[in-house]
Design a protein around this motif. Structure first.
Motif: not given
Length: 355
Positions: A39-57, A68-69
């Motif tokens: 967001l250029p104004e108010p000069r902020q950022t939202f970063a969303f990070m998703y992951s899955i590990e060993d999906p067989s369970g 989220i950052l």
């Protein structure tokens, strides 16, 4: 019965590797996705990070997570132990994970109103839509926005070249959208951020091996130059039985793609454990130099490792970056931003990494 919403077909801006890579089986595997809005104004950022590990369970590190950052590098993390509530398309960019819900049906993409009604914790995302609701202790975030892609990656090519199609080259890395525009809203702890045509970005990684050490510089919100996107990164990763150190720089500007990769350019870097990133590259026709710094301490983030999701990298979205692009020595572009994403990860980081 809740009807799943039809996913949109692959578009002209779709890149290779935008679908889910897991092919079944019990071998160690992870896949991660990254969505970002600046967001250029108010000069902020939202970063969303998703992951899955060993999906067989049923394995020690089986499960998913969402991180989220947020504003001023604040952090939120939510884990999703039930791999059966994760879903992803193998054909296109589409994924999600249901957490707190009363739905008994198999998970899948929902109409946004149905998602809002039935999913109390979770997320879903495609190349044109991103929605979710997460809570971690006293922090909470909910969001929904649409995405209009502007640049995929080059001529919709693999970020890591043809080797990225083979499992000998791990982890894989793909920029899904070097630049796009996002319109919608994000509610962070009760503060509502509404935006129209904000710079958006997306990438992913996957595989059965994990990077030993890496760095990353990314920005698509430059001062007074809206049509400019930069991604640079490098690290030590596995190729068959050896490790190699590689790096790249990619620039999209005015419809052109400037690529500096190991097979067409010389790339040099000097990366401090934290605070300074210096990268130079020359592909014979163009030369690029970028210098990035930050006085922010950065926020520790989790990343997949051989021992599961661990705090092993540090990020800030408050980096200062200066980019210079030359053609045969003649300066054709100079740009600056104070909203650059910066990261170092893995290790060891005992001293400046010069290569």
């Amino acid at each position: 019965m809740i009807a799943m919403f039809d996913l949109k077909p692959i578009t002209a801006l779709s890149t290779p590797h935008n679908g889910y890579h897991w092919e079944g089986g019990d071998r160690r595997f992870f896949e991660g996705w990254y969505y970002r809005v600046t967001l250029p104004e108010p000069r902020q950022t939202f970063a969303f990070m998703y992951s899955i590990e060993d999906p067989s369970g049923g394995q020690p590190h089986s499960g998913g997570a969402a991180q989220i950052l947020g504003p001023d590098d604040q952090y939120l993390c939510r884990t999703f132990p039930d791999v059966n509530k994760f879903w992803a398309s193998t054909d296109t960019l589409a994924l999600g994970h249901w957490g707190d819900t009363d739905l008994k049906s198999a998970p899948g993409y929902l109409d946004s109103q149905l998602f809002d009604r039935f999913i109390r914790q979770g997320y879903q995302g495609t190349d044109t839509h991103h929605q979710g609701r997460l809570k971690d202790g006293t922090r909470n975030c909910s969001w929904e926005y649409t995405i209009t892609p502007v640049y995929g990656w080059g001529q919709q090519q693999s970020t890591a070249g043809w080797l990225s199609f083979l499992p000998i080259f791990e982890p894989g890395w793909q920029i899904l959208m070097a630049h796009g525009s996002a319109t919608g809203w994000i509610d962070w702890n009760g503060t509502l951020y509404q935006f129209t045509n904000a710079p958006a970005y997306g990438e992913k990684n996957w595989g059965g091996a994990f990077p030993r050490k890496w760095f990353w510089v990314n920005c698509n919100c430059f001062d007074h130059i809206p049509d400019l996107a930069l991604t640079a990164g490098g690290g030590k990763r596995s190729v068959l039985w050896w490790l190699e150190s590689v790096a790249m720089v990619g620039i999209h500007y005015r419809g052109q793609f400037y690529e500096f990769v190991p097979w067409n350019a010389q790339v040099h870097w000097q990366i401090a454990p934290w605070g300074d990133w210096h990268i130079q590259a020359d592909n014979g026709r163009f030369q690029v130099s970028l210098q990035a710094t930050t006085t922010y301490p950065g926020t520790p983030l989790r990343a997949p490792t051989h021992h599961g999701l661990q705090f092993c990298c540090r990020d800030t979205m408050k980096g200062e970056v200066t980019l210079q692009l030359r053609q045969q020595g003649r300066l054709i572009l100079e740009a600056h931003s104070s909203l650059c994403g910066l990261e170092t990860g893995g290790g060891p980081w005992d001293e400046t990494w010069v290569h």
